[in-house]
Motif scaffolding. Structure first.
Motif, PDB file in Angstrom:
ATOM      1  N   ASP A 286      79.190  13.144  35.539  1.00 28.99           N
ATOM      2  CA  ASP A 286      78.498  14.282  34.973  1.00 28.99           C
ATOM      3  C   ASP A 286      77.684  14.903  35.831  1.00 28.99           C
ATOM      4  N   ARG A 287      78.019  16.370  36.225  1.00 32.74           N
ATOM      5  CA  ARG A 287      76.490  17.316  37.096  1.00 32.74           C
ATOM      6  C   ARG A 287      75.963  16.840  35.959  1.00 32.74           C
ATOM      7  N   ALA A 288      74.402  16.323  35.902  1.00 31.99           N
ATOM      8  CA  ALA A 288      73.376  16.520  35.027  1.00 31.99           C
ATOM      9  C   ALA A 288      72.322  15.873  36.090  1.00 31.99           C
ATOM     10  N   PHE A 289      71.167  16.913  35.130  1.00 32.33           N
ATOM     11  CA  PHE A 289      70.001  16.659  35.806  1.00 32.33           C
ATOM     12  C   PHE A 289      69.146  16.436  33.848  1.00 32.33           C
ATOM     13  N   VAL A 290      67.862  16.065  34.470  1.00 31.00           N
ATOM     14  CA  VAL A 290      66.977  16.096  33.494  1.00 31.00           C
ATOM     15  C   VAL A 290      65.905  16.368  33.866  1.00 31.00           C
ATOM     16  N   TYR A 291      64.767  16.945  32.602  1.00 31.14           N
ATOM     17  CA  TYR A 291      63.753  17.812  33.303  1.00 31.14           C
ATOM     18  C   TYR A 291      62.650  17.603  31.871  1.00 31.14           C
ATOM     19  N   LEU A 292      61.349  18.491  32.736  1.00 35.16           N
ATOM     20  CA  LEU A 292      59.991  18.400  31.982  1.00 35.16           C
ATOM     21  C   LEU A 292      60.099  19.507  31.112  1.00 35.16           C
ATOM     22  N   GLY A 293      60.447  19.907  29.353  1.00 29.74           N
ATOM     23  CA  GLY A 293      59.621  21.342  29.622  1.00 29.74           C
ATOM     24  C   GLY A 293      58.846  21.636  29.032  1.00 29.74           C
ATOM     25  N   VAL A 294      58.520  23.042  29.537  1.00 28.98           N
ATOM     26  CA  VAL A 294      56.892  24.105  29.487  1.00 28.98           C
ATOM     27  C   VAL A 294      57.474  24.849  28.715  1.00 28.98           C
TER      28      VAL A 294
ATOM     29  N   GLN B  41      64.012  13.046  51.452  1.00 29.74           N
ATOM     30  CA  GLN B  41      64.974  12.304  50.820  1.00 29.74           C
ATOM     31  C   GLN B  41      65.886  12.642  52.254  1.00 29.74           C
ATOM     32  N   PHE B  42      66.739  11.221  52.620  1.00 28.87           N
ATOM     33  CA  PHE B  42      67.864  10.988  53.516  1.00 28.87           C
ATOM     34  C   PHE B  42      68.775  11.622  52.873  1.00 28.87           C
ATOM     35  N   ASP B  43      69.746  12.635  53.223  1.00 25.17           N
ATOM     36  CA  ASP B  43      71.350  12.859  52.139  1.00 25.17           C
ATOM     37  C   ASP B  43      72.136  11.915  52.698  1.00 25.17           C
TER      38      ASP B  43
ATOM     39  N   GLN C 198      58.323  20.617  43.471  1.00 28.42           N
ATOM     40  CA  GLN C 198      59.738  18.865  43.147  1.00 28.42           C
ATOM     41  C   GLN C 198      60.313  19.147  43.387  1.00 28.42           C
ATOM     42  N   MET C 199      60.863  19.001  44.629  1.00 28.46           N
ATOM     43  CA  MET C 199      62.527  18.595  44.848  1.00 28.46           C
ATOM     44  C   MET C 199      62.812  17.725  44.430  1.00 28.46           C
ATOM     45  N   ASN C 200      64.621  18.306  44.211  1.00 27.48           N
ATOM     46  CA  ASN C 200      65.415  16.000  44.327  1.00 27.48           C
ATOM     47  C   ASN C 200      67.151  16.722  44.803  1.00 27.48           C
ATOM     48  N   LEU C 201      67.660  15.949  45.712  1.00 26.64           N
ATOM     49  CA  LEU C 201      68.885  15.509  46.362  1.00 26.64           C
ATOM     50  C   LEU C 201      69.749  14.979  45.756  1.00 26.64           C
ATOM     51  N   SER C 202      70.283  15.920  44.992  1.00 28.99           N
ATOM     52  CA  SER C 202      71.148  14.933  44.386  1.00 28.99           C
ATOM     53  C   SER C 202      72.232  13.740  44.849  1.00 28.99           C
ATOM     54  N   PRO C 203      72.784  13.525  44.255  1.00 26.72           N
ATOM     55  CA  PRO C 203      73.399  11.864  44.457  1.00 26.72           C
ATOM     56  C   PRO C 203      74.604  11.908  45.436  1.00 26.72           C
ATOM     57  N   ASP C 204      75.412  13.297  45.516  1.00 31.14           N
ATOM     58  CA  ASP C 204      76.474  13.752  46.158  1.00 31.14           C
ATOM     59  C   ASP C 204      75.897  14.046  47.387  1.00 31.14           C
ATOM     60  N   GLY C 205      74.548  14.821  47.620  1.00 26.35           N
ATOM     61  CA  GLY C 205      74.173  15.275  48.968  1.00 26.35           C
ATOM     62  C   GLY C 205      75.139  17.035  48.717  1.00 26.35           C
ATOM     63  N   LEU C 206      74.961  17.270  48.112  1.00 29.62           N
ATOM     64  CA  LEU C 206      75.819  18.952  48.004  1.00 29.62           C
ATOM     65  C   LEU C 206      75.066  19.917  47.030  1.00 29.62           C
TER      66      LEU C 206
END
Length: 505
Positions: free
Chosen positions: A135-143, A383-385, A433-441
């Motif tokens: 699944d395409r999912a992510f976790v974040y810190l709520g504010v 981050q490398f693709d 902060q940034m974060n590249l998805s594991p599929d690079g998309l």
């Protein structure tokens, strides 16, 4: 009379042997006339992640390879390459599988190697296999509201949202485990004393409720005994991993295989007792005896780490007292490794008093050191693709003027050509902060809004100490031209208030 009967018997026996030999030979050449079939498909009904790069089809008999390659279809398409070893066919993907999709593999019309094209049973029994990506999912810190200071899991594929951590803990940092079933995080008890954060944070894990059915391991899959899968756990189960009774816990990192945690710690009673500690599954924390250092990052092999020491970057084994594996004297910061460990992105500080700058270098395991970009600001992340074609950077450039300000950018560097593309100019802010998805998309990034007057109990604070009153999350889709160079695209707002988003592996 008896002799003649014996000769007749011998001739009959020889004739029978000859007939049987011809029959056996015919069977060996023509087979048992049962159509060939697929015995095993290693991705059947499995959930595939970015680390899963190839599947195997095992056939009941040797196949005409060209006929298999021409008649194998995957929907949606997944470009890849074929390779063969006897009755085993491997298909290796050119790029990681896109997340959040279901796939169907079909094979019909292929022939075995020893059959004639015009034979009715020369074609393989039709085969259909199904699998899906994670699944395409992510976790974040709520504010905001009930989410403030807590980890929240957002599943984009299923359109589900879960608060994972309890309201009495304020999360400081976190890293998902490779199977997405847990998250390692540091947190403090909710309090109105903002300075307690560095002293009192402890390490915990929390379950996500995600249970992945991964594919079989390709190497030795036929011989290896199947591993017993852990029973699924519901979301929100918190366990203490490392307390702060004697040591203050600072930065931590989780190894790519999820089996080792390295923590930077300092003795509360003796500040000179400062260094790295290692935690293995089921074992107590142990100090790693090494020279003092600064920032660090565990390498992709999960057996070593890079740490800034003195005037350079040391590559150290995760063993107490062991000699460094390598030392790179010109670099002060490591930003990231390529997933396969063959390359790293490091920063060199150019110490010119009149024009101090920083340079980003590509370092390979073959000894190549290539300067990619020089700026008058800071490199915050890189981050490398998945295919190591591009390096995505979060960086800042100084804004001309009497007041020192830095403008942040999301920038891509095409590693083969060296072309630099500013994908997006970001608002001026300290915490980003940034974060590249594991599929690079896609790239996730945040846009924090500070409140200088804020002092709420348990409030989230940025690196400048200011209370963060809110924060937007954005997704930037990755678009490339025919040469694989990233192009500018329009970011999409996620619609939730959060900080420090990280894709689930």
């Amino acid at each position: 009379m008896f002799k003649r009967a014996t000769q007749n018997l011998d001739r009959a026996a020889l004739t029978l042997i000859l007939v049987l030999a011809l029959a056996i030979g015919f069977l060996l050449i023509k087979g048992d006339r049962v159509s060939a079939r697929v015995r095993d498909f290693t991705w059947q009904e499995r959930q595939i992640g970015a680390a899963d790069t190839a599947f195997i089809l095992n056939f009941s008999r040797p196949m005409e390879q060209a006929s298999v390659e021409e008649n194998l279809h995957i929907d949606p398409p997944l470009p890849g390459k074929f390779s063969w070893a006897g009755r085993r066919m491997a298909y290796t993907l050119e790029s990681p599988i896109p997340y959040g999709q279901s796939f169907e593999l079909t094979l019909d019309g292929a022939r075995d190697r020893f059959s004639q094209p015009d034979e009715a049973r020369s074609q393989i029994q039709p085969f259909t296999g199904t699998f899906q990506s994670r699944d395409r999912a992510f976790v974040y810190l709520g504010v905001e509201g009930d989410e403030a200071g807590r980890l929240v899991l957002l599943n984009l594929t299923r359109q589900e949202q879960k608060i994972l951590t309890p309201e009495n803990l304020v999360v400081m940092d976190f890293k998902p485990y490779p199977e997405s079933d847990r998250i390692l995080f540091s947190a403090v008890e909710k309090t109105d004393e903002p300075q307690r954060s560095l002293v009192d944070q402890q390490l915990y894990t929390v379950t996500t409720g995600i249970h992945i059915h991964p594919p079989e391991e390709i190497i030795g899959a036929a011989e290896a005994e199947p591993e017993l899968e852990a029973a699924p756990q519901s979301a929100g189960i918190v366990e203490l991993v490392l307390d702060n009774s004697e040591y203050q816990n600072l930065k931590f990192d989780l190894s790519p295989n999820g089996r080792t945690i390295v923590v930077q710690r300092v003795n509360k009673q003796n500040p000179s007792d400062f260094g790295l500690w290692q935690l293995q599954i089921g074992e107590p924390a142990q100090a790693i005896e090494t020279e003092p250092g600064g920032d660090f990052l565990i390498a992709p092999d999960s057996q070593s780490l890079a740490m800034s020491q003195g005037q350079g970057m040391a590559i150290l084994p995760l063993e107490s007292g062991a000699d460094p594996l390598d030392f790179l004297p010109r670099y002060g910061v490591i930003l990231n490794f390529a997933k396969d460990g063959t390359a790293a992105a490091m920063v060199r500080f150019n110490r010119n008093p009149e024009n101090p700058t920083r340079s980003l270098f590509l370092i390979t395991n073959q000894g190549t050191e290539k300067e990619l970009l020089e700026i008058d600001g800071s490199f915050l992340d890189a981050q490398f693709d998945p295919n190591k074609r591009n390096l995505y950077c979060l960086l800042t450039r100084r804004i001309p003027g009497d007041v020192y300000l830095e403008q942040p950018f999301l920038t891509a560097i095409h590693l083969d050509s060296g072309e630099v593309v500013d994908l997006l100019q970001l608002p001026i802010q300290q915490d980003i902060q940034m974060n590249l998805s594991p599929d690079g998309l896609a790239i996730l990034f945040d846009q924090a809004i500070s409140d200088p007057e804020g002092s709420a109990e348990g409030a989230i604070r940025g690196r400048d100490g200011k209370v963060i009153s809110s924060s937007k999350l954005w997704i930037l889709p990755i678009v490339e031209n025919d040469d694989g160079v990233p192009l500018q695209a329009q970011p999409q707002e996620v619609g939730v208030a959060g900080l420090r988003p990280r894709w689930m592996p």
